[in-house]
Write a protein that holds these residues in place. Structure first.
Motif, PDB file in Angstrom:
ATOM      1  N   ARG A  72      38.543  44.409  48.371  1.00  0.00           N
ATOM      2  CA  ARG A  72      37.281  43.827  48.832  1.00  0.00           C
ATOM      3  C   ARG A  72      37.459  42.339  49.092  1.00  0.00           C
ATOM      4  N   VAL A  73      38.171  41.651  48.191  1.00  0.00           N
ATOM      5  CA  VAL A  73      38.379  40.206  48.335  1.00  0.00           C
ATOM      6  C   VAL A  73      39.219  39.925  49.579  1.00  0.00           C
ATOM      7  N   ARG A 118      38.210  37.835  52.965  1.00  0.00           N
ATOM      8  CA  ARG A 118      39.009  36.692  53.454  1.00  0.00           C
ATOM      9  C   ARG A 118      39.384  36.923  54.902  1.00  0.00           C
ATOM     10  N   GLY A 119      39.799  38.173  55.196  1.00  0.00           N
ATOM     11  CA  GLY A 119      40.179  38.545  56.561  1.00  0.00           C
ATOM     12  C   GLY A 119      39.009  38.325  57.513  1.00  0.00           C
ATOM     13  N   ALA A 120      37.839  38.724  57.060  1.00  0.00           N
ATOM     14  CA  ALA A 120      36.631  38.580  57.884  1.00  0.00           C
ATOM     15  C   ALA A 120      36.361  37.112  58.156  1.00  0.00           C
ATOM     16  N   GLU A 168      42.382  50.330  36.440  1.00  0.00           N
ATOM     17  CA  GLU A 168      43.427  49.986  37.419  1.00  0.00           C
ATOM     18  C   GLU A 168      42.899  50.205  38.833  1.00  0.00           C
ATOM     19  N   GLU A 169      42.212  51.331  39.016  1.00  0.00           N
ATOM     20  CA  GLU A 169      41.593  51.641  40.309  1.00  0.00           C
ATOM     21  C   GLU A 169      40.581  50.576  40.692  1.00  0.00           C
ATOM     22  N   MET A 170      39.749  50.196  39.725  1.00  0.00           N
ATOM     23  CA  MET A 170      38.686  49.215  39.981  1.00  0.00           C
ATOM     24  C   MET A 170      39.288  47.856  40.333  1.00  0.00           C
ATOM     25  N   LYS A 171      40.393  47.500  39.685  1.00  0.00           N
ATOM     26  CA  LYS A 171      41.057  46.219  40.001  1.00  0.00           C
ATOM     27  C   LYS A 171      41.573  46.254  41.435  1.00  0.00           C
ATOM     28  N   GLU A 172      42.186  47.380  41.817  1.00  0.00           N
ATOM     29  CA  GLU A 172      42.710  47.525  43.175  1.00  0.00           C
ATOM     30  C   GLU A 172      41.586  47.428  44.198  1.00  0.00           C
ATOM     31  N   ASP A 173      40.497  48.146  43.922  1.00  0.00           N
ATOM     32  CA  ASP A 173      39.340  48.121  44.824  1.00  0.00           C
ATOM     33  C   ASP A 173      38.813  46.704  44.987  1.00  0.00           C
ATOM     34  N   GLU A 174      38.785  45.982  43.866  1.00  0.00           N
ATOM     35  CA  GLU A 174      38.264  44.621  43.907  1.00  0.00           C
ATOM     36  C   GLU A 174      39.160  43.731  44.761  1.00  0.00           C
ATOM     37  N   LYS A 175      40.493  43.895  44.600  1.00  0.00           N
ATOM     38  CA  LYS A 175      41.439  43.109  45.406  1.00  0.00           C
ATOM     39  C   LYS A 175      41.223  43.383  46.880  1.00  0.00           C
TER      40      LYS A 175
END
Lengths: 128, 165
Positions: free
Chosen positions: A115-116, A120-122, A106-113
């Motif tokens: 990062r994505v 996108r923001g960048a 769950e943590e890894m999924k959140e981290d991945e979101k």
């Protein structure tokens, strides 16, 4: 001093490892039976079945009646419950670890979101 | 009587042969994350760092065909160390890992072969992990390791091999 429990569990696992013996146990779960009755569904001689019955008896999984003619076989439930206990305890330990893995994922999924979203923001801001 | 235990929770453990332990579980995550959690030591230690009486003291992974792996488990109750070394035979990223494993302890004879597969569907991953041990005895000792510390299993072996001689 080795507890007697371990020897019995070794022979329980050995007894359960064979599909014919497992089938015999299933049949006996339905009620006691003679060697002849047990041999019937298998394409096997009575001496061959008797060999299997010896293994099951030594493991304490079945008991055999004294009636010389019939020697009916009966299921003994306690060793089976014990063998299941070992497997269940092993399963519980792994399930506890996998539940920790669930939380980590769950943590890894959140981290991945994050990062994505960050990328996108960048891009929107025009940074590479 | 089946050789599977049908369970509370997600995990299914079976003994498909007298030398194997097979585990199947579904995770609510894509397979590349499940793969990562299984192959990076710092992540492995977070979920598999403790197993019953054992803590994962060392974990080294060189994830490529021919690469080596090294795990050292330490028993909390008696400080005993149990080391495991192995080699990767197959590595298909996010999909499949086949590796061999051997205990340092010469009492646990032979090599085990483990196969991990990951299949993803609708964002969920089904993992299957099957380990085939060198003998029924080693397989059974591994199962028993869940019940009590490795010390008792070692005493079994001592009694059988030394005291019975």
């Amino acid at each position: 001093m080795q507890p007697q429990g371990y020897e019995r569990l070794d022979s329980t696992f050995a007894a359960l490892a064979d599909p014919t013996r497992r089938a015999i146990l299933m049949r006996l779960a339905g009620g006691e039976a003679s060697v002849m009755e047990l041999a019937e569904p298998f394409d096997m001689s009575q001496p061959a079945i008797s060999k299997h019955l010896k293994v099951l008896e030594r493991a304490g999984l079945i008991s055999r009646g004294r009636d010389a003619q019939r020697r009916p076989c009966r299921l003994e439930a306690v060793p089976l419950a014990e063998a299941n206990e070992w497997l269940e305890r092993y399963r519980e330990l792994w399930e506890a670890a996998y539940q920790r893995l669930d939380a980590l994922l769950e943590e890894m999924k959140e981290d991945e979101k994050k990062r994505v979203r960050g990328k996108r923001g960048a891009k929107k801001r025009g940074t590479p | 009587m089946t050789n599977a235990t049908m369970n509370k929770g997600n995990l299914i453990v079976t003994t498909p042969t007298d030398r194997e332990i097979a585990m199947t579980r579904v995770f609510n995550a894509p397979r590349h994350l499940v793969y990562e959690a299984h192959t990076k030591p710092e992540l492995l230690k977070r979920w598999l760092g403790v197993f019953g009486d054992w803590t994962l003291a060392e974990c080294e992974i060189d994830l490529r065909v021919g690469g080596s792996l090294r795990y050292v488990w330490r028993n909390k109750a008696n400080g005993m160390a149990m080391g495991l070394s192995g080699v990767y035979r197959e590595v298909v990223p996010n999909e499949r890992i086949v590796s061999t494993e051997q205990f340092d302890d010469p009492w646990y004879e032979g090599e085990a072969v483990g196969t991990l597969t990951l299949v993803e569907e609708n964002g969920k991953t089904t993992m299957t992990n099957t380990v085939r041990y060198a003998s029924k005895e080693v397989r059974d000792n591994v199962l028993k390791s869940g019940m009590e510390s490795g010390v008792a299993a070692s005493y079994d072996k001592l009694e059988k091999d030394v005291l019975a001689a």
